[in-house]
Design a protein around this motif. Sequence first.
Motif: not given
Length: 235
Positions: A156-179
């Motif tokens: 219940f306290k709002v943190y910035s994107e990088e705290t829990f979701y460093p890769i946004s929902a729009q770029h979810w495919r990055e998790y399944f690409q070479p890296g």
Amino acid sequence: MNEKKINETSKNIFLIETSCKGYLDLRQLCAVKSAARAHPDWQINLLFVGPVTHEKLTTGILSSLQAYENVVIARVYLSQIVKDTPLERVLTENLLETSEYRYAHVSDIIRLLLLWKFGGVYMDLDIVVLKPFDDLGPDFAGLDAPNSVNTAVMGFKVYSEETFYPISAQHWREYFQPGVFNVKRFSKSHTVHVLNSLSHVIKDRTIKPWTLYANMAKMFCPPIYSVNPESLSEQ
């Protein structure tokens, strides 16, 4: 669910399986084990909305959780969790029956009431925990975009994107690409969110060992990775 088994110190993490399939796939198991590994002094509460057979608990992949003393597996009943709460009328007046998103709303009700009753942290079963939540305080949530609060991890306290979701929902495919896992890039992140609800559309469902997600699993839930990296595909 026996509410007496819930940790009274608010050092609880709740994960809920709501599909009623009666088991976890390996990606979901990775979420539980990464949480348990990062929080040895917290209670990890894995809750099932549907029944789980004794066979699944003792001989399937769920049996591997017996190695974690801080993991509690239980069944949660909606009728029990809403009793004597502000949301009891949702059930008694059959309001869920007319919901277009019934199962999503059941999940939302349970997660919110668990935090309301016991405190602690709720997280989805498609989260990988990178480091402990101890420094976050009692109340938080995280932005996954500048104007979007995501409830996949919350207290219940709002943190910035990088705290829990460093890769946004729009770029979810990055998790399944070479890296590779870049420590500097994720240094401020407590979790990543691999978004099973979106990634299930991948035609080739196997998770290749050279992907970013596989490399994260290798580091943060190694027992799961060691089974077979490609079996981390959502079932």
